[in-house]
Design a protein around this motif. Sequence first.
Motif, short mmCIF file in Angstrom:
data_model
loop_
_atom_site.label_atom_id
_atom_site.label_comp_id
_atom_site.label_asym_id
_atom_site.label_seq_id
_atom_site.Cartn_x
_atom_site.Cartn_y
_atom_site.Cartn_z
N PHE A 97 0.84 -1.21 0.00
CA PHE A 97 0.00 0.00 0.00
C PHE A 97 0.87 1.26 0.00
N ARG A 105 0.83 -11.88 -8.09
CA ARG A 105 0.24 -13.22 -8.21
C ARG A 105 -0.69 -13.47 -7.03
N VAL A 132 -2.68 -11.72 -5.55
CA VAL A 132 -2.63 -10.65 -4.55
C VAL A 132 -3.97 -9.91 -4.52
C1 LIG Z 1 -2.46 -14.88 -1.48
S1 LIG Z 1 -0.83 -14.55 -1.05
C2 LIG Z 1 0.04 -14.69 -2.59
C3 LIG Z 1 1.49 -14.98 -2.42
C4 LIG Z 1 2.27 -15.19 -3.70
N1 LIG Z 1 2.15 -14.08 -4.62
C5 LIG Z 1 1.85 -16.48 -4.37
O1 LIG Z 1 1.17 -16.43 -5.39
O2 LIG Z 1 2.16 -17.54 -3.84
C6 LIG Z 1 -0.81 -12.79 -0.77
C7 LIG Z 1 0.52 -12.28 -0.31
O3 LIG Z 1 0.40 -10.88 -0.06
C8 LIG Z 1 1.17 -10.58 1.08
N2 LIG Z 1 0.71 -9.31 1.66
C9 LIG Z 1 -0.44 -9.08 2.32
N3 LIG Z 1 -0.50 -7.79 2.69
C10 LIG Z 1 0.63 -7.19 2.25
C11 LIG Z 1 1.12 -5.86 2.30
N4 LIG Z 1 0.43 -4.88 2.86
N5 LIG Z 1 2.31 -5.62 1.71
C12 LIG Z 1 3.01 -6.60 1.12
N6 LIG Z 1 2.61 -7.89 1.03
C13 LIG Z 1 1.41 -8.18 1.59
C14 LIG Z 1 0.97 -11.76 1.98
O4 LIG Z 1 1.96 -11.85 2.97
C15 LIG Z 1 1.01 -12.91 0.98
O5 LIG Z 1 2.31 -13.39 0.79
#
Ligand SMILES: C[S@@+](CC[C@H](N)C(=O)[O-])C[C@H]1O[C@@H](n2cnc3c(N)ncnc32)[C@H](O)[C@@H]1O
Length: 456
Positions: free
Chosen positions: A338, A351, A353
């Motif tokens: 963010f 991915r 996300v």
């Molecule tokens: C559904 S997972 C997907 C992980 C990876 N891209 C995959 O496909 O395996 C969502 C990812 O977003 C990360 N995440 C959540 N909030 C976040 C933030 N504010 N900043 C950065 N990463 C974040 C989580 O830690 C998690 O690793």
Amino acid sequence: MSAPNLVQVSRMRTLATTIHDAAAQMEKVLLEHHQPLPSFDEDSPVALPEAALAFQSAAIGATAELHDLLLDPLDLLYQKSSHYHFTSLQFIARFHVASMIPAGGKTSYAEIAQKTGLQESMVRRLLRHAMTMRIFHEPEPGMVAHTQASKLLVTPEKNAWFWFHPEVGWPASVQVCNKRAEWEDQVLLFEYISSTNTDYLLLVVVVQYLEATQKWPESQEANETGFSLAGHSGKSIYDVFSADPEHALRFSLAMDTFGELPQYQMSKVVEGYDWASLGRAKIVDVGGSAGQMCVAMARSFPALNFVVQDMASLVAKGQANLPPELEGRVQFMAHDFFGEQTVRAEAYLLRTVFHNWSDKYCLQILRALAPALQHGARILINDVCLPKPGSIPAHMELDMRNLDLLMGTIFNAQERDLNEWVQLLAKADPRFVFQRLVQLKGSALAIIEVLWVDNA
Ligand SMILES: C[S@@+](CC[C@H](N)C(=O)[O-])C[C@H]1O[C@@H](n2cnc3c(N)ncnc32)[C@H](O)[C@@H]1O
């Protein structure tokens, strides 16, 4: 190399032959009785002639076994433990939706929304989910008509019987092990998530989805969800996890197993997109967890370098586990997506996300990328792109729509169709220009390819 399992191949053919023979016998009986062939059509006869019943039973048994036999075993466990269908069934039963659709006619999603008091987009999601199970169909975009099964629910008796399962039997079955008091204890809750799978928890959460939707219509907040109502006193899953990073890490392990399902495997991303077309390039994997995706890509594409951004605990884990031969090619960086993006790169991968954030937060994530984007930068969104209803095999569409309801239940988020992706990007900034959709072969996920175009 071991020999192919001929016993399994033989069983597969035996079952296929049983289905073929039983279907042929059924056709014969139906012709003799001057009855139409089985169909989902709303006017199709419900009862089969007595002489067809044994063949019907043989065909159903063989198709069910063949279906299970052909599933990847992890997918078999997933499908057998998925219960999201109760959410759409609960909606249909609670609001007596079947009675809103005239026999032989059709009703719009908008009209059903108006009669039920739910948002039109929610009604569409719930009914399109049910349609993958042959309950209603969409004869033209935006309209709902009966199938043979949904038409049965027009009568109050049938709807009451149907209502009993999601409204009475389902919540009661959640209590069978009388665990609710223990679930209030978050430690046990998370031990449950990490030690087995998430389903017991999700069952409680999904039961509350309609309640949350009615309590907080149009909410885009993660603390106004089925999850918040299911024993978490108004907290979001993020609040609960951030209070306990160790359990957040364990949840990420549970998510890794999700990623092993054939339809979500990372290998499909490596193989399904023309990564070489990027040339010598840097890719930032935003929300890239512990870097599993980048490690897989770095091995296949030596001209690519990567920066994995995620929460501090995850990137530290990724750095610690990085194979030595990739040192220098895959870097890790703690970054809140963010917050303003600071790394300039040729491409940004996101991915899975966006699917766990509502539009409000997806717009913030997209806009936070802008300060680092140079003309021609690629934004590659690897997520579900919901198909047009009925355009792919029903079991595959059901899998995607299950995920859609799961995202709604826990995060007030959603899966999106192409139109919704394009609208989201345009709303974030007109310089995000949609290029093309790459549906990855053998995967439930697509790559939505977007270019950043200055002066667009
Ligand atoms: C559904 S997972 C997907 C992980 C990876 N891209 C995959 O496909 O395996 C969502 C990812 O977003 C990360 N995440 C959540 N909030 C976040 C933030 N504010 N900043 C950065 N990463 C974040 C989580 O830690 C998690 O690793």
